[in-house]
Structures are given as structure tokens and as C-alpha cells.
Design a protein around this motif. Structure first.
Motif, mmCIF file in Angstrom:
data_model
loop_
_atom_site.group_PDB
_atom_site.id
_atom_site.type_symbol
_atom_site.label_atom_id
_atom_site.label_comp_id
_atom_site.label_asym_id
_atom_site.label_seq_id
_atom_site.Cartn_x
_atom_site.Cartn_y
_atom_site.Cartn_z
ATOM 1 N N UNK A 116 23.164 34.776 -31.883
ATOM 2 C CA UNK A 116 23.868 34.906 -33.160
ATOM 3 C C UNK A 116 23.414 33.852 -34.160
ATOM 4 N N UNK A 117 22.981 32.704 -33.674
ATOM 5 C CA UNK A 117 22.551 31.625 -34.558
ATOM 6 C C UNK A 117 21.275 31.942 -35.344
ATOM 7 N N UNK A 118 20.583 32.995 -34.955
ATOM 8 C CA UNK A 118 19.345 33.365 -35.647
ATOM 9 C C UNK A 118 19.577 34.298 -36.829
ATOM 10 N N UNK A 136 27.477 52.861 -34.177
ATOM 11 C CA UNK A 136 28.414 51.765 -33.932
ATOM 12 C C UNK A 136 27.657 50.630 -33.252
ATOM 13 N N UNK A 137 27.249 49.637 -34.039
ATOM 14 C CA UNK A 137 26.470 48.523 -33.494
ATOM 15 C C UNK A 137 27.324 47.279 -33.252
ATOM 16 N N UNK A 138 28.635 47.403 -33.427
ATOM 17 C CA UNK A 138 29.518 46.255 -33.185
ATOM 18 C C UNK A 138 29.362 45.728 -31.762
ATOM 19 N N UNK A 139 29.215 46.613 -30.810
ATOM 20 C CA UNK A 139 29.093 46.196 -29.418
ATOM 21 C C UNK A 139 27.806 45.400 -29.187
ATOM 22 N N UNK A 143 27.435 41.504 -27.793
ATOM 23 C CA UNK A 143 26.587 41.155 -26.643
ATOM 24 C C UNK A 143 25.580 40.052 -26.977
ATOM 25 N N UNK A 144 25.345 39.824 -28.242
ATOM 26 C CA UNK A 144 24.397 38.791 -28.669
ATOM 27 C C UNK A 144 24.946 37.415 -28.284
ATOM 28 N N UNK A 158 22.105 39.510 -19.341
ATOM 29 C CA UNK A 158 22.024 40.917 -18.938
ATOM 30 C C UNK A 158 21.466 41.795 -20.041
ATOM 31 N N UNK A 159 21.606 41.340 -21.262
ATOM 32 C CA UNK A 159 21.053 42.048 -22.406
ATOM 33 C C UNK A 159 20.325 41.015 -23.253
ATOM 34 N N UNK A 160 19.097 41.333 -23.649
ATOM 35 C CA UNK A 160 18.322 40.397 -24.464
ATOM 36 C C UNK A 160 17.949 41.054 -25.782
ATOM 37 N N UNK A 161 17.877 40.216 -26.798
ATOM 38 C CA UNK A 161 17.528 40.655 -28.140
ATOM 39 C C UNK A 161 16.271 39.900 -28.551
#
Length: 177
Positions: A116-118, A136-139, A143-144, A158-161
């Protein structure tokens, strides 16, 4: 080592163990792990210098995939750009096989595993999502990770961005374990 399409390989590429030796020049140190390379031949490691020099071309071993037909020739020779990303750029640190993202005919430069800091805001994050069909991208924002990610170890979730950039325009793809 500076790569046109990968900002920080030491922090965000699959680096081999310290005792790994480059298949080509036999140097040790900063080598990519050969387990993340694709081709008919297998190698244990390739140093960043040999990678950048295109030594993988000789063995037809690739690091990445890119949809060459999506590259716009007005930004450069699509074959040259494709070859640079496929043979001379560190592998994206994804779990799934992923095509290098292209937006408006240009490949973007991979910066890092994101948190989120990016992003200045949730809206900036959702606006940067590449080929995300989810209305719906709120989820995804939820997860970020909240913490700053400075390297691969800190980015193992478990999830990477994956954050990419072209002249200040952010592009984000995501992947799940």
C-alpha cells in the motif's frame, strides 16, 4: 547492474545461492537461479553480466514471456524489445507463468513487489491494475500488504502485487500462491 526493464534484480529477482557459479563465465556471486529459466537445456545459474549480454540466446533459454504482437513499432523494434525481455532481463518473481505486461504498445519496467505504501491512494492502485476484469477491486486493495516491501523475503505473501512503471505511469499485476 542496470536493466532497462527490471529495476532491482538483487532485491526482487530469484538470486541463486552464494556458491552458485555462472554457466557461462564461471564467476560466482550475483547469479540468477537457473530453476526459474525455461528452455530445452538446463543450467544452474547465470550471472547478471552474462544475462545482460544475452548469453542465454545461444542456449535458447528464456527468462520471461512477452506477447510481441502487442508491442507498437513506433516505440522501437518489437523483436529487439522482445528479445531483451525474454533473454536479457531477470525473471519476474511470480508464482504463475506470466506475460510481461504491455500497455499502449509499450512494455513497462518492473520496479518491485508492491505494498500500500507504493500508492498515493486506493484509487491510484485500482487505476493501475492491468487487465483486471474484476469490477469490485476493493478485495485486492485489502490483500495488498501494509508494510513496505524492500526485497523478495519481505514480499512472500499468499498474494503478491508486482509494480511496473513507465515515465511515472504505474501498472500493477497480481498473482496468488
Amino acid at each position: 547492474m542496470d536493466f532497462a526493464y527490471f529495476a532491482d534484480p538483487i532485491a526482487f529477482a530469484y538470486i541463486a545461492e552464494r556458491d552458485a557459479v555462472c554457466h557461462f563465465c564461471k564467476s560466482s556471486g550475483e547469479c540468477l537461479d537457473g530453476d526459474n529459466l525455461a528452455g530445452l537445456e538446463t543450467i544452474t545459474a547465470v550471472c547478471l553480466s552474462c544475462l545482460k549480454a544475452g548469453r542465454l540466446v545461444d542456449l535458447d533459454i528464456s527468462t520471461n514471456q512477452i506477447p510481441t504482437s502487442a508491442l507498437d513499432p513506433k516505440f522501437g523494434d518489437p523483436v529487439s524489445i522482445s528479445n531483451e525481455i525474454v533473454y536479457c532481463t531477470p525473471s519476474l518473481p511470480t508464482w504463475q507463468d506470466t506475460f510481461w505486461p504491455i500497455k499502449n504498445g509499450r512494455p513497462y519496467r518492473f520496479l518491485k513487489i508492491a505494498s500500500k505504501r507504493d500508492y498515493a491512494s486506493k484509487e491510484e492502485f485500482t487505476g493501475s491494475l492491468h487487465e483486471c476484469d474484476d469490477d469490485d477491486t476493493d478485495w485486492l486493495w485489502d490483500m495488498l500488504p501494509d508494510h513496505a516491501i524492500r526485497n523478495m523475503k519481505e514480499g512472500q505473501c499468499d498474494m503478491s502485487f508486482y509494480l511496473f512503471d513507465f515515465e511515472g505511469d504505474k501498472l500493477t499485476i497480481w498473482d496468488a500462491n
